[in-house]
Design an enzyme around this catalytic site. Structure first.
Site, PDB file in Angstrom:
ATOM      1  N   SER A  17      84.964  56.490  41.400  1.00  0.00           N
ATOM      2  CA  SER A  17      84.264  55.263  41.036  1.00  0.00           C
ATOM      3  C   SER A  17      84.299  55.035  39.528  1.00  0.00           C
ATOM      4  CB  SER A  17      82.800  55.344  41.489  1.00  0.00           C
ATOM      5  OG  SER A  17      82.064  54.267  40.944  1.00  0.00           O
ATOM      6  N   TYR A  60      85.817  47.963  38.493  1.00  0.00           N
ATOM      7  CA  TYR A  60      85.130  46.677  38.440  1.00  0.00           C
ATOM      8  C   TYR A  60      85.676  45.980  37.195  1.00  0.00           C
ATOM      9  CZ  TYR A  60      81.525  48.168  41.800  1.00  0.00           C
ATOM     10  OH  TYR A  60      80.858  48.576  42.926  1.00  0.00           O
ATOM     11  N   THR A  64      87.736  46.336  43.084  1.00  0.00           N
ATOM     12  CA  THR A  64      86.659  45.908  43.979  1.00  0.00           C
ATOM     13  C   THR A  64      86.405  44.410  43.804  1.00  0.00           C
ATOM     14  OG1 THR A  64      85.688  48.101  43.946  1.00  0.00           O
ATOM     15  CG2 THR A  64      84.241  46.288  44.624  1.00  0.00           C
ATOM     16  N   LYS A 116      89.945  45.936  47.283  1.00  0.00           N
ATOM     17  CA  LYS A 116      88.833  46.452  48.098  1.00  0.00           C
ATOM     18  C   LYS A 116      87.775  45.381  48.305  1.00  0.00           C
ATOM     19  CE  LYS A 116      85.412  50.221  48.190  1.00  0.00           C
ATOM     20  NZ  LYS A 116      84.067  49.683  47.963  1.00  0.00           N
ATOM     21  N   SER A 137      86.351  46.163  53.619  1.00  0.00           N
ATOM     22  CA  SER A 137      85.080  46.805  53.260  1.00  0.00           C
ATOM     23  C   SER A 137      84.013  45.751  53.052  1.00  0.00           C
ATOM     24  CB  SER A 137      85.259  47.600  51.950  1.00  0.00           C
ATOM     25  OG  SER A 137      84.021  48.147  51.509  1.00  0.00           O
ATOM     26  N   HIS A 159      81.308  47.026  51.397  1.00  0.00           N
ATOM     27  CA  HIS A 159      80.572  47.805  50.395  1.00  0.00           C
ATOM     28  C   HIS A 159      79.450  48.600  51.064  1.00  0.00           C
ATOM     29  CE1 HIS A 159      80.556  47.736  45.818  1.00  0.00           C
ATOM     30  NE2 HIS A 159      79.556  48.575  46.058  1.00  0.00           N
ATOM     31  N   ARG A 176      76.016  46.845  51.228  1.00  0.00           N
ATOM     32  CA  ARG A 176      75.191  46.829  50.008  1.00  0.00           C
ATOM     33  C   ARG A 176      75.341  45.547  49.199  1.00  0.00           C
ATOM     34  NH1 ARG A 176      73.773  52.125  48.575  1.00  0.00           N
ATOM     35  NH2 ARG A 176      74.127  51.992  46.339  1.00  0.00           N
ATOM     36  N   ASP A 221      86.654  50.928  55.319  1.00  0.00           N
ATOM     37  CA  ASP A 221      85.486  51.805  55.197  1.00  0.00           C
ATOM     38  C   ASP A 221      84.250  51.102  55.718  1.00  0.00           C
ATOM     39  OD1 ASP A 221      84.181  50.298  53.127  1.00  0.00           O
ATOM     40  OD2 ASP A 221      85.132  51.462  51.552  1.00  0.00           O
ATOM     41  N   GLY A 222      83.191  51.895  55.970  1.00  0.00           N
ATOM     42  CA  GLY A 222      81.928  51.349  56.469  1.00  0.00           C
ATOM     43  C   GLY A 222      81.572  51.903  57.825  1.00  0.00           C
ATOM     44  N   GLY A 223      80.596  52.809  57.855  1.00  0.00           N
ATOM     45  CA  GLY A 223      80.035  53.265  59.124  1.00  0.00           C
ATOM     46  C   GLY A 223      80.804  54.362  59.839  1.00  0.00           C
ATOM     47  N   ARG A 238      81.354  57.759  60.956  1.00  0.00           N
ATOM     48  CA  ARG A 238      80.535  58.980  61.010  1.00  0.00           C
ATOM     49  C   ARG A 238      81.100  60.029  61.969  1.00  0.00           C
ATOM     50  NH1 ARG A 238      79.420  56.433  57.287  1.00  0.00           N
ATOM     51  NH2 ARG A 238      77.433  55.506  56.685  1.00  0.00           N
ATOM     52  N   GLY A 258      81.999  56.870  52.559  1.00  0.00           N
ATOM     53  CA  GLY A 258      81.169  56.806  51.366  1.00  0.00           C
ATOM     54  C   GLY A 258      79.963  57.723  51.481  1.00  0.00           C
ATOM     55  N   ARG A 259      78.945  57.283  52.227  1.00  0.00           N
ATOM     56  CA  ARG A 259      77.708  58.074  52.308  1.00  0.00           C
ATOM     57  C   ARG A 259      77.907  59.476  52.863  1.00  0.00           C
ATOM     58  NH1 ARG A 259      76.457  52.869  53.517  1.00  0.00           N
ATOM     59  NH2 ARG A 259      74.996  51.783  52.122  1.00  0.00           N
TER      60      ARG A 259
HETATM   61  C1  LIG Z   1      75.665  54.999  46.842  1.00  0.00           C
HETATM   62  C2  LIG Z   1      76.886  54.147  46.914  1.00  0.00           C
HETATM   63  C3  LIG Z   1      77.556  53.807  45.760  1.00  0.00           C
HETATM   64  C4  LIG Z   1      78.714  53.030  45.808  1.00  0.00           C
HETATM   65  N1  LIG Z   1      79.381  52.785  44.658  1.00  0.00           N
HETATM   66  C5  LIG Z   1      80.520  52.073  44.722  1.00  0.00           C
HETATM   67  C6  LIG Z   1      81.289  51.859  43.550  1.00  0.00           C
HETATM   68  O1  LIG Z   1      80.947  52.336  42.472  1.00  0.00           O
HETATM   69  N2  LIG Z   1      82.407  51.114  43.658  1.00  0.00           N
HETATM   70  C7  LIG Z   1      82.826  50.571  44.858  1.00  0.00           C
HETATM   71  O2  LIG Z   1      83.843  49.886  44.901  1.00  0.00           O
HETATM   72  N3  LIG Z   1      82.126  50.791  45.981  1.00  0.00           N
HETATM   73  C8  LIG Z   1      81.015  51.537  45.943  1.00  0.00           C
HETATM   74  N4  LIG Z   1      80.324  51.779  47.103  1.00  0.00           N
HETATM   75  C9  LIG Z   1      80.873  51.306  48.394  1.00  0.00           C
HETATM   76  C10 LIG Z   1      81.777  52.382  49.018  1.00  0.00           C
HETATM   77  O3  LIG Z   1      82.999  52.465  48.338  1.00  0.00           O
HETATM   78  C11 LIG Z   1      82.115  52.081  50.476  1.00  0.00           C
HETATM   79  O4  LIG Z   1      82.596  50.766  50.581  1.00  0.00           O
HETATM   80  C12 LIG Z   1      80.952  52.272  51.457  1.00  0.00           C
HETATM   81  O5  LIG Z   1      80.112  53.315  51.042  1.00  0.00           O
HETATM   82  C13 LIG Z   1      81.485  52.564  52.842  1.00  0.00           C
HETATM   83  O6  LIG Z   1      80.456  52.680  53.773  1.00  0.00           O
HETATM   84  P1  LIG Z   1      79.823  54.076  54.280  1.00  0.00           P
HETATM   85  O7  LIG Z   1      78.906  54.531  53.203  1.00  0.00           O
HETATM   86  O8  LIG Z   1      79.131  53.671  55.513  1.00  0.00           O
HETATM   87  O9  LIG Z   1      80.960  55.034  54.530  1.00  0.00           O
HETATM   88  C14 LIG Z   1      79.168  52.556  47.072  1.00  0.00           C
HETATM   89  C15 LIG Z   1      78.489  52.894  48.231  1.00  0.00           C
HETATM   90  C16 LIG Z   1      77.360  53.684  48.167  1.00  0.00           C
HETATM   91  C17 LIG Z   1      76.671  54.062  49.454  1.00  0.00           C
HETATM   92  O1  LIG Z   2      75.687  51.063  44.073  1.00  0.00           O
HETATM   93  C1  LIG Z   2      76.755  50.518  44.344  1.00  0.00           C
HETATM   94  O2  LIG Z   2      77.051  50.173  45.494  1.00  0.00           O
HETATM   95  C2  LIG Z   2      77.724  50.224  43.309  1.00  0.00           C
HETATM   96  O3  LIG Z   2      78.764  49.771  43.675  1.00  0.00           O
HETATM   97  C3  LIG Z   2      77.492  50.445  41.866  1.00  0.00           C
HETATM   98  C4  LIG Z   2      78.192  49.688  40.955  1.00  0.00           C
HETATM   99  C5  LIG Z   2      77.966  49.833  39.597  1.00  0.00           C
HETATM  100  C6  LIG Z   2      77.086  50.761  39.137  1.00  0.00           C
HETATM  101  C7  LIG Z   2      76.422  51.526  40.042  1.00  0.00           C
HETATM  102  C8  LIG Z   2      76.624  51.383  41.392  1.00  0.00           C
END
Ligand SMILES: Cc1cc2nc3c(=O)[nH]c(=O)nc-3n(C[C@H](O)[C@H](O)[C@H](O)COP(=O)(O)O)c2cc1C
Ligand SMILES: O=C(O)C(=O)c1ccccc1
Length: 372
Positions: A131, A155, A181, A244, A266, A268, A271, A299-301, A303, A322-323
């Site tokens: 990231s 970003y 992204t 992305k 994705s 995200h 989020r 990505d997303g979900g 598990r 991700g998580r």
């Molecule tokens: C805590 C957290 C931080 C994330 N930070 C970024 C990030 O910095 N840049 C980005 O493109 N996506 C970020 N994402 C999105 C992830 O790349 C990804 O799309 C997402 O977590 C996939 O879903 P999942 O958590 O269900 O696997 C973040 C997601 C989470 C949960």
């Molecule tokens: O939290 C996030 O999902 C995320 O993408 C992010 C982006 C910039 C700074 C910190 C988190």
């Protein structure tokens, strides 16, 4: 702002004494158990930062729930030998089709932060997308895991010169792709963060990729980002660009015209904009639009190994988590991430065998049915 993480286990974060959480992580049989272990160890505000989604978290829940509405239809008597899990992406071989999605702030989860994640990804033979909001500088992540295959998530910032400087750092650190992204022209409204007052990193933690001389810049989620900036990025770097956050098939087609090397479907992790579809439900239309022109990731979900198979069958070339990686990291550092990636790998292998597949290429949309 919140204070440092409160650790209920006796793990010291240096990788020698697993402590109670470490022992429990060694016994965990499924990715979801790591979420419980992580929650027990994390400061509640930090847990909610990692776990939460935007708005009513409809999309956050939908990502996982949508996999539950799909069934796999295995094939029998195909005499398939032990399956090959490998995939080739942008000319690089990964040992498994499960990549590490870019997530911010790994040092909030564990003192070793992104270094531990990179080592575990390298040991699993998979790709880590670092990231831009990492709490360890990309150069230090690369140095900590020399064998890791790293892609860098960007970003794009309104300051083109600064954006270019960040890209140069990623290139010099040895990253082999740039993941841009596109789903974040503004930050999603995450009510768990607002409720907890989580607005900044604790003292001592920084977004190390945003250092600019003596200061650390704030990260911008920039509404001005457009296709022109994608063209700018293509001009300034020879790295392949992965776009992305694509959900609309027209954007997928448009991205092909802009020379992207791959797409990452994705939302995200639920989020950003709440109420967008689960990624697995958006995938078939995107895969049809792309029609094999470039790899499609999702990505997303994810598990379970069976979730991976459903995504690959419906047109993804690989997936990212991700998580689950954060939960492994919070539970037991590098070992926890390795265990999460190992569990998913083993589940994919088992599910492929039970589906009569000799490799991930044997999966097709006819092996997935909607159940409701
Ligand atoms: C805590 C957290 C931080 C994330 N930070 C970024 C990030 O910095 N840049 C980005 O493109 N996506 C970020 N994402 C999105 C992830 O790349 C990804 O799309 C997402 O977590 C996939 O879903 P999942 O958590 O269900 O696997 C973040 C997601 C989470 C949960
Ligand atoms: O939290 C996030 O999902 C995320 O993408 C992010 C982006 C910039 C700074 C910190 C988190």
């Amino acid at each position: 702002m919140t204070t440092a993480t409160s650790r209920t286990g006796s793990g010291n974060g240096t990788g020698t004494d697993p402590g109670p959480a470490g022992e429990a992580s060694g016994r965990a049989l499924a990715v979801r158990e790591f979420e419980r272990l992580a929650r027990a160890r994390l400061d509640p505000a930090h847990y909610d930062y990692f776990a939460g989604g935007a708005g009513d978290e409809v999309t956050l829940r939908a990502n996982e729930a949508a996999f539950g509405r799909l069934a796999l239809l295995p094939r029998v008597l195909r005499g398939a030998a032990g399956p090959d899990l490998g995939v080739t992406l942008l000319g690089r071989r990964a040992a498994t089709p499960v990549l590490v999605a870019p997530t911010a702030f790994h040092r909030l989860a564990h003192p070793d932060g992104e270094r531990a994640t990179a080592r575990a990804a390298a040991a699993a033979g998979t790709i880590m997308i670092v990231s831009m909001a990492a709490t360890v500088a990309v150069e230090d992540v690369a140095a900590a895991a020399p064998d890791a295959e790293l892609w860098f998530q960007l970003y794009a910032q309104s300051d083109a010169a600064f954006t270019e400087a960040v890209v140069r750092r990623a290139e010099a650190a040895g990253c082999s792709a740039l993941v841009v992204t596109a789903d974040s022209p503004a930050r999603g409204r995450r009510e768990r963060e607002l409720r907890r007052g989580f607005t900044d990193l604790p003292d001592g933690l920084r977004c190390e990729n945003l250092r600019d001389g003596g200061r650390v810049r704030p990260i911008e989620m920039w509404p001005g980002l457009s296709w022109e900036h994608l063209a700018f990025l293509r001009r300034i770097t020879a790295l392949p660009i992965v776009l992305k956050g694509v959900l609309h098939p027209d954007d997928a087609r448009r991205a092909l015209g802009h020379g992207v090397a791959a797409l990452l479907v994705s939302n995200h992790g639920g989020r950003q904009l709440d109420s967008v579809p689960a990624t697995i439900d958006a995938l078939p239309e995107i895969a049809a639009a792309v029609d094999g022109a470039v790899p499609v990731l999702l990505d997303g979900g994810i598990r379970r190994g069976t979730d991976v198979l459903k995504a690959l069958a419906l047109g993804a070339d690989a997936v990212a988590v991700g998580r689950p990686v954060i939960w492994g990291l919070a539970a037991d550092g590098e070992r926890g991430v390795a265990r999460v990636l190992g569990l998913l790998r083993d589940e994919v292998e088992q599910a492929l065998t039970l589906c009569g597949c000799a490799s991930v290429r044997d999966l097709d949309p006819g092996m997935v049915r909607r159940t409701c």
